[in-house]
Design a protein around this motif. Structure first.
Motif, PDB file in Angstrom:
ATOM      1  N   ASP A  25     -61.655 133.410 -10.253  1.00 40.20           N
ATOM      2  CA  ASP A  25     -62.343 132.204  -9.813  1.00 40.20           C
ATOM      3  C   ASP A  25     -62.382 132.196  -8.288  1.00 40.20           C
ATOM      4  O   ASP A  25     -61.760 133.036  -7.629  1.00 40.20           O
ATOM      5  N   VAL A  26     -63.134 131.261  -7.732  1.00 36.26           N
ATOM      6  CA  VAL A  26     -63.315 131.232  -6.277  1.00 36.26           C
ATOM      7  C   VAL A  26     -61.988 131.073  -5.539  1.00 36.26           C
ATOM      8  O   VAL A  26     -61.748 131.798  -4.569  1.00 36.26           O
ATOM      9  N   SER A  41     -66.790 130.920  -0.042  1.00 38.00           N
ATOM     10  CA  SER A  41     -68.056 130.726  -0.763  1.00 38.00           C
ATOM     11  C   SER A  41     -69.249 130.755   0.181  1.00 38.00           C
ATOM     12  O   SER A  41     -70.260 131.417  -0.098  1.00 38.00           O
ATOM     13  N   TYR A  53     -69.596 133.221  -7.824  1.00 40.20           N
ATOM     14  CA  TYR A  53     -69.689 133.048  -9.278  1.00 40.20           C
ATOM     15  C   TYR A  53     -70.931 133.739  -9.818  1.00 40.20           C
ATOM     16  O   TYR A  53     -70.871 134.441 -10.837  1.00 40.20           O
TER      17      TYR A  53
END
Length: 141
Positions: A25-26, A41, A53
């Motif tokens: 996940d981020v 991100s 993602y």
């Protein structure tokens, strides 16, 4: 963006390429890149033109296509094998990127590309969002 940031982003992208089936996940990717999740991100999108993602899901769908072409696993088994935890989300993203649902993709013949060298086939069959096909992205297979 600094050269050091680009190196960290590349390492995170390589991690996604290598460990696409792991629960990534981020926040975990940002820790790996030694960045805050928000900065990671934003920087990833600026460097690669898509969110982390989205990049990870494209890799997963790319691998899922290969598994589905083999035909020895069910769609559900492929979904979990590539690291997705929701069959519905997997099917939706697969359909968005490939243009047909996983069951239809698995059921049809795939021998038309058998004579194409693997390096060309990989480029040609790389999944892209339907909207990207008209912007110079790889064609939807």
């Amino acid at each position: 963006m600094t050269l050091e940031d680009l190196v960290r982003l590349r390492r995170a992208r390589d991690l996604m390429d290598r460990d696409y089936a792991e629960p990534l996940d981020v926040p975990a990717l940002a820790r790996f890149a030694l960045m805050s999740p928000g900065h990671f991100s934003r920087s990833f999108r600026a460097a690669y033109g898509e969110t982390p993602y989205s990049y990870l899901m494209t890799r997963r769908i790319e691998r899922a296509k290969a598994l589905l072409r083999r035909g020895d696993l069910s769609v559900t088994e492929v979904c979990f094998a590539v690291g997705c935890t929701s069959l519905g989300s997997f099917s939706s993203r697969f359909t968005e990127l490939v243009g047909e649902n996983p069951s239809a993709y698995r059921a049809r013949r795939h021998d038309e590309g058998a004579a194409i060298p693997a390096c060309v086939a990989k480029l040609r069959t790389r999944p892209v969002r339907n909207g990207e096909a008209g912007r110079g992205g790889a064609p939807v297979a």
